[in-house]
Design a protein around this motif. Structure first.
Motif, PDB file in Angstrom:
ATOM      1  N   PHE A 164      38.120  24.087  39.508  1.00 55.86           N
ATOM      2  CA  PHE A 164      37.775  25.159  39.850  1.00 55.86           C
ATOM      3  C   PHE A 164      39.106  26.340  40.007  1.00 55.86           C
ATOM      4  O   PHE A 164      39.170  27.002  40.660  1.00 55.86           O
ATOM      5  N   ILE A 165      39.885  25.873  39.058  1.00 54.54           N
ATOM      6  CA  ILE A 165      40.885  27.490  39.125  1.00 54.54           C
ATOM      7  C   ILE A 165      40.033  28.893  38.923  1.00 54.54           C
ATOM      8  O   ILE A 165      38.866  28.842  38.221  1.00 54.54           O
ATOM      9  N   LEU A 166      40.540  29.929  39.729  1.00 52.94           N
ATOM     10  CA  LEU A 166      40.296  30.923  39.359  1.00 52.94           C
ATOM     11  C   LEU A 166      40.519  32.051  38.425  1.00 52.94           C
ATOM     12  O   LEU A 166      41.732  31.938  38.030  1.00 52.94           O
ATOM     13  N   CYS A 167      39.638  33.019  37.832  1.00 54.50           N
ATOM     14  CA  CYS A 167      40.196  33.355  36.857  1.00 54.50           C
ATOM     15  C   CYS A 167      40.383  35.097  37.184  1.00 54.50           C
ATOM     16  O   CYS A 167      40.530  36.025  35.978  1.00 54.50           O
ATOM     17  N   GLY A 168      39.944  35.517  38.292  1.00 52.70           N
ATOM     18  CA  GLY A 168      39.938  37.172  38.891  1.00 52.70           C
ATOM     19  C   GLY A 168      41.218  37.871  38.315  1.00 52.70           C
ATOM     20  O   GLY A 168      42.331  37.048  38.943  1.00 52.70           O
ATOM     21  N   GLU A 169      41.674  38.657  37.846  1.00 50.41           N
ATOM     22  CA  GLU A 169      42.382  39.916  37.989  1.00 50.41           C
ATOM     23  C   GLU A 169      42.975  40.621  39.119  1.00 50.41           C
ATOM     24  O   GLU A 169      43.614  41.176  38.828  1.00 50.41           O
ATOM     25  N   GLU A 170      42.039  40.646  39.825  1.00 51.44           N
ATOM     26  CA  GLU A 170      41.395  41.759  41.039  1.00 51.44           C
ATOM     27  C   GLU A 170      41.358  41.281  42.158  1.00 51.44           C
ATOM     28  O   GLU A 170      41.047  39.621  41.755  1.00 51.44           O
ATOM     29  N   LEU A 171      41.361  41.134  43.277  1.00 51.17           N
ATOM     30  CA  LEU A 171      41.702  40.494  44.391  1.00 51.17           C
ATOM     31  C   LEU A 171      39.644  40.428  44.836  1.00 51.17           C
ATOM     32  O   LEU A 171      39.358  39.084  45.495  1.00 51.17           O
ATOM     33  N   GLU A 172      39.521  41.656  44.605  1.00 51.55           N
ATOM     34  CA  GLU A 172      37.911  41.385  44.196  1.00 51.55           C
ATOM     35  C   GLU A 172      37.150  40.566  43.738  1.00 51.55           C
ATOM     36  O   GLU A 172      35.962  40.510  44.029  1.00 51.55           O
ATOM     37  N   LEU A 259      46.726  29.609  62.849  1.00 50.83           N
ATOM     38  CA  LEU A 259      46.448  30.118  61.876  1.00 50.83           C
ATOM     39  C   LEU A 259      47.608  29.242  61.008  1.00 50.83           C
ATOM     40  O   LEU A 259      47.876  28.807  61.010  1.00 50.83           O
ATOM     41  N   ILE A 260      46.170  29.720  59.322  1.00 48.46           N
ATOM     42  CA  ILE A 260      47.027  28.468  58.291  1.00 48.46           C
ATOM     43  C   ILE A 260      47.131  30.208  56.909  1.00 48.46           C
ATOM     44  O   ILE A 260      46.323  30.418  57.055  1.00 48.46           O
ATOM     45  N   ILE A 261      48.202  29.469  56.256  1.00 43.91           N
ATOM     46  CA  ILE A 261      49.258  30.358  55.641  1.00 43.91           C
ATOM     47  C   ILE A 261      49.024  29.848  54.015  1.00 43.91           C
ATOM     48  O   ILE A 261      49.518  28.428  54.360  1.00 43.91           O
ATOM     49  N   GLN A 262      48.370  29.719  52.971  1.00 45.26           N
ATOM     50  CA  GLN A 262      48.384  28.838  51.841  1.00 45.26           C
ATOM     51  C   GLN A 262      48.958  30.135  51.175  1.00 45.26           C
ATOM     52  O   GLN A 262      48.698  31.191  51.025  1.00 45.26           O
ATOM     53  N   ILE A 263      49.174  29.077  49.557  1.00 48.22           N
ATOM     54  CA  ILE A 263      49.534  30.275  48.817  1.00 48.22           C
ATOM     55  C   ILE A 263      48.580  29.184  47.642  1.00 48.22           C
ATOM     56  O   ILE A 263      48.957  27.930  46.792  1.00 48.22           O
ATOM     57  N   LYS A 264      47.551  29.938  46.808  1.00 45.39           N
ATOM     58  CA  LYS A 264      47.475  30.130  45.636  1.00 45.39           C
ATOM     59  C   LYS A 264      47.403  30.851  44.266  1.00 45.39           C
ATOM     60  O   LYS A 264      48.499  31.765  44.381  1.00 45.39           O
ATOM     61  N   LYS A 265      47.012  30.036  43.148  1.00 48.35           N
ATOM     62  CA  LYS A 265      47.352  31.176  41.485  1.00 48.35           C
ATOM     63  C   LYS A 265      45.181  30.976  41.165  1.00 48.35           C
ATOM     64  O   LYS A 265      45.268  29.711  41.330  1.00 48.35           O
ATOM     65  N   ASN A 266      45.686  32.306  40.396  1.00 50.66           N
ATOM     66  CA  ASN A 266      44.341  32.886  38.647  1.00 50.66           C
ATOM     67  C   ASN A 266      45.200  31.516  37.818  1.00 50.66           C
ATOM     68  O   ASN A 266      46.142  31.306  37.957  1.00 50.66           O
ATOM     69  N   VAL A 267      44.556  31.512  37.073  1.00 48.79           N
ATOM     70  CA  VAL A 267      44.700  31.339  35.995  1.00 48.79           C
ATOM     71  C   VAL A 267      46.648  32.017  35.006  1.00 48.79           C
ATOM     72  O   VAL A 267      46.818  30.720  34.043  1.00 48.79           O
ATOM     73  N   LYS A 268      46.565  33.055  35.734  1.00 50.21           N
ATOM     74  CA  LYS A 268      47.046  33.632  34.559  1.00 50.21           C
ATOM     75  C   LYS A 268      48.979  33.480  35.424  1.00 50.21           C
ATOM     76  O   LYS A 268      49.419  34.004  34.885  1.00 50.21           O
ATOM     77  N   ASN A 269      49.206  32.594  36.207  1.00 54.24           N
ATOM     78  CA  ASN A 269      50.112  32.193  37.149  1.00 54.24           C
ATOM     79  C   ASN A 269      50.650  33.338  38.494  1.00 54.24           C
ATOM     80  O   ASN A 269      51.601  33.883  38.941  1.00 54.24           O
ATOM     81  N   HIS A 270      49.107  34.406  38.344  1.00 57.23           N
ATOM     82  CA  HIS A 270      49.211  35.121  39.752  1.00 57.23           C
ATOM     83  C   HIS A 270      49.242  34.793  40.329  1.00 57.23           C
ATOM     84  O   HIS A 270      47.922  34.005  41.166  1.00 57.23           O
ATOM     85  N   TYR A 271      49.888  35.194  42.083  1.00 60.46           N
ATOM     86  CA  TYR A 271      49.807  34.320  43.153  1.00 60.46           C
ATOM     87  C   TYR A 271      49.283  35.316  43.868  1.00 60.46           C
ATOM     88  O   TYR A 271      49.924  36.527  44.247  1.00 60.46           O
TER      89      TYR A 271
END
Length: 307
Positions: A164-172, A259-271
């Motif tokens: 399920f890892i994400l590949c997008g390079e922009e938030l949109e 309130l939940i605050i989480q941190i995720k990253k995409n496939v290029k390790n952009h957080y």
């Protein structure tokens, strides 16, 4: 028995132990518990009332009267550990740069990020395919929005599932990917006509936002957590004139975090950050308005599946 395996990457330190004080242990029971939580979160969309949701939850995850009909095993457990500073990575001593307490002493041993482990599920013959789908939907939601272990509502314990890892390079682009994955939940109801379940936080009564600095991503979980701690979480508490962010749902004396605050990253390790705001919280609008004032950040809302 049918099997299903998924590989999980650790994004932020996992704090999880047993009954022994200061122990560190990945526990199947704890992982089953958080998957049950995410089943309820997405199940608010799928089931028309609390009774129907609880019945299905019992069928999938078991109850006091019914044993669950699948087994979880953790394979290739992570080995590297590090200190987790529990106040969202605040490591200051009292008096240092205005610190009000010895934050450096509020620490637990954790499984360090940038490791992987595998969850192996074995389903009994009478565990229906539709139950398996519910379980996988819970894993999807955990991967997109959640974490495991202690302090997961404040950024710790974040994991991403490899499939399920994400590949997008922009938030949109990331938003579009998430919305596409949420369509896999297969919610066959008109979401515009769904009456929110008010008893607990779930898709029907929660707004979800993605956040990152404008024109860039964070380059590590530490920079993301430090930034979100100082410029969102603590700044929000100051704005709301409160020392804690908590709420007691109707009919309950127990306080929970709205309130939940989480941190995720995409496939290029952009957080990037993920923020969930419970709409039953009286200060929800103030929190959402505060987001719009963060001029140095880009944020975007996630649509409900089917919207």
């Amino acid at each position: 028995m049918r099997n299903y395996e998924c590989k999980l990457q650790i994004v932020t330190p996992i704090i999880m132990g047993s009954a022994r004080k200061n122990s560190l242990e990945l526990r199947e029971q704890s992982i089953n518990g958080i998957l049950r939580w995410w089943f309820r979160f997405y199940g608010g969309l799928k089931y028309q009332d609390l009774q129907g949701l609880q019945k299905r939850e019992s069928e999938v995850f078991g109850s006091t009267n019914r044993a669950k009909r699948f087994y979880i095993r953790i394979l290739q457990k992570p080995q590297s550990t590090e200190k987790a500073y529990l106040c969202m990575n605040d490591r200051r001593k009292k008096g240092e740069n205005g610190a009000l307490a010895n934050y450096n002493e509020r620490v637990r041993t954790s499984y360090a990020p940038n490791q992987e482990f595998i969850l192996n599920f074995r389903f009994m013959p009478h565990f229906l395919k539709e139950y398996e789908k519910d379980l996988k939907n819970s894993i999807l939601c955990l991967s997109l929005f959640g974490g495991i272990g202690a302090r997961w509502r404040r950024g710790f314990g974040s994991i991403v599932v490899e499939e399920f890892i994400l590949c997008g390079e922009e938030l949109e682009e990331i938003k579009k990917e998430i919305n596409e994955k949420l369509m896999e939940l297969n919610i066959q109801r008109d979401v515009s006509k769904i009456k929110p379940l008010q008893e607990f936080i779930n898709f029907t009564n929660t707004k979800i936002f993605l956040i990152k600095p404008k024109n860039e991503f964070w380059d590590s979980y530490e920079s993301a957590m430090n930034d979100l701690r100082d410029n969102f979480y603590r700044a929000l508490k100051h704005e709301l004139k409160t020392s804690e962010v908590s709420y007691s749902p109707k009919g309950s004396k127990r306080k929970v975090s709205p309130l939940i605050i989480q941190i995720k990253k995409n496939v290029k390790n952009h957080y990037f950050g993920v923020i969930l705001i419970w709409q039953e919280w009286p200060q929800k609008k103030a929190a959402e308005d505060f987001l719009t004032k963060l001029e140095k950040y880009e944020f975007i809302g996630i649509n409900l599946p089917g919207e």
